[in-house]
Design a protein around this motif. Structure first.
Motif: not given
Length: 388
Positions: A90-111
């Motif tokens: 649970f913790v591993f994929y919760m963390i992975y989801s959170l960090t992946q979300l941050i990446y996606l938000v800022f890659i959108h902003i970047d593009r």
């Protein structure tokens, strides 16, 4: 420019990994030495690095490759932390989801903003997440631990939830559609997911409060033993079991001898200390399947399942002897304490009221007889038969 873009990308991905590992340590408890922990994560990184070199000719999608390879860090997570596998999952994929979300938000902003050096905003997002770790540790650590406790006790299947949220974000990332519309969809999906986590946390807090209130309602505040309400419920359950199976059970009521004198001479504070100490001793002396409750001021009721009269008297005598030999310390003196115990075994057709009444009769016969003794109701039957 190309070198700067490579450095930016490498730094961002390194921070992505570092943040994920730090978050694991926020929510989970390591059980291995620090050297072993470092070796496990470095070894995993090295294995992933080699696998990527081997898979270069196959032209895998780099982002898909990152998702798959990143999941390999679950292996050291399994080895290094003490929580249950479902909690780690649970913790591993919760963390992975959170960090992946941050990446996606800022890659959108970047593009969308197209800075001079690509992934500048991605690096900024990773730095923001790194800076937010103390706040996460302060405000989100305990709610997540509450979720893990509930998962471990009741709902292990719920561990699939963070995997679903991670797969949703991964699917959005693999589309490579960095448009205002896809950004809005990402934000809405994120809001929905975090609202779901919020509802889960609220439900779990409510469940925990209910459990705490139920525990308090069934527990004696002074001694920590079960209280009268709990024992009455337990005895009703035992009656139902007796009617269904015919297996007898016994009750014993232990009453402290001359307890009023102890309070009068040594004070009520001393009396409270003695009650707590005596409760601990009774709890250690009875058998594993027996239950003990504080029944009244200085009375303790012991419920003994699947017990005949001989066995019940034996347990009661063990409790009486242990208390007689014990040392019960007041504020400045050691107070001698004894108990009188009345014992009764269930009879066919009996009610709870008649069982309690016979237990009281056995107890008070012992009080009249000598105190510091164990009296079975069968003794009263024997006396009555002799008298008739």
């Amino acid at each position: 420019m190309q070198d700067a873009a490579y450095i930016m990308q490498f730094t961002g991905r390194s921070l992505f990994l570092i943040v994920n590992i730090i978050l694991l340590y926020i929510y989970l408890t390591p059980v291995r030495s620090r050297y072993f922990q470092a070796f496990a994560f470095i070894s995993t990184w090295f294995v992933i690095f080699l696998m990527r070199k081997v898979l270069v000719p196959f032209n895998f999608d780099p982002l898909l490759d990152s998702y798959i390879m990143g999941s390999l860090y679950f292996i050291p997570c399994l080895i290094l932390f003490k929580e249950t596998p479902q909690a780690k999952f649970f913790v591993f994929y919760m963390i992975y989801s959170l960090t992946q979300l941050i990446y996606l938000v800022f890659i959108h902003i970047d593009r969308l903003l197209s800075p001079a050096i690509p992934e500048t905003y991605v690096l900024a997002g990773m730095l923001l997440e790194l800076a937010a770790l103390p706040l996460i540790n302060r405000y989100l650590k305990e709610p997540v631990r509450d979720i893990l406790e509930i998962i471990n006790q009741h709902n292990p299947v719920f561990t699939i939830y963070p995997v679903l949220s991670f797969l949703l974000f991964a699917a959005m990332g693999l589309q490579r559609s960095y448009t205002p519309v896809s950004f809005i969809i990402l934000i809405l999906s994120t809001t929905l997911i975090f609202f779901s986590y919020y509802l889960i946390a609220i439900t779990i807090i409510g469940t925990r409060l209910h459990q705490e209130l139920e525990f308090m309602s069934m527990t004696d505040s002074l001694t920590g033993l079960h209280n009268r309400r709990y024992m009455e419920k337990k005895i009703r359950q035992m009656f139902d079991h007796y009617r269904n199976t015919g297996r007898e059970f016994a009750l014993a009521c232990a009453d402290i001898d001359f307890f009023k004198n102890i309070n009068d001479i040594y004070g009520h504070a001393c009396g409270d200390v003695i009650l707590k100490s005596l409760a601990e001793d009774i709890g250690r002396t009875i058998r594993e399947n027996d239950s003990v409750a504080r029944w009244g001021g200085e009375e303790f009721l012991i419920l003994m399942p699947a017990t005949n009269e001989f066995q019940a008297v034996e347990v009661a005598e063990r409790v009486r002897a242990m208390i007689e030999m014990g040392r019960y310390e007041g504020d400045v003196v050691s107070v001698p304490v004894t108990v009188t115990v009345g014992v009764t075994v269930i009879r066919p057709g009996e009610t709870a009221e008649s069982l309690f009444k016979r237990t009281d009769m056995a107890l008070y016969h012992g009080k009249r007889k000598s105190r510091n003794c164990v009296t079975s109701f069968r003794e009263l039957d024997h006396i009555e038969n002799q008298g008739s």
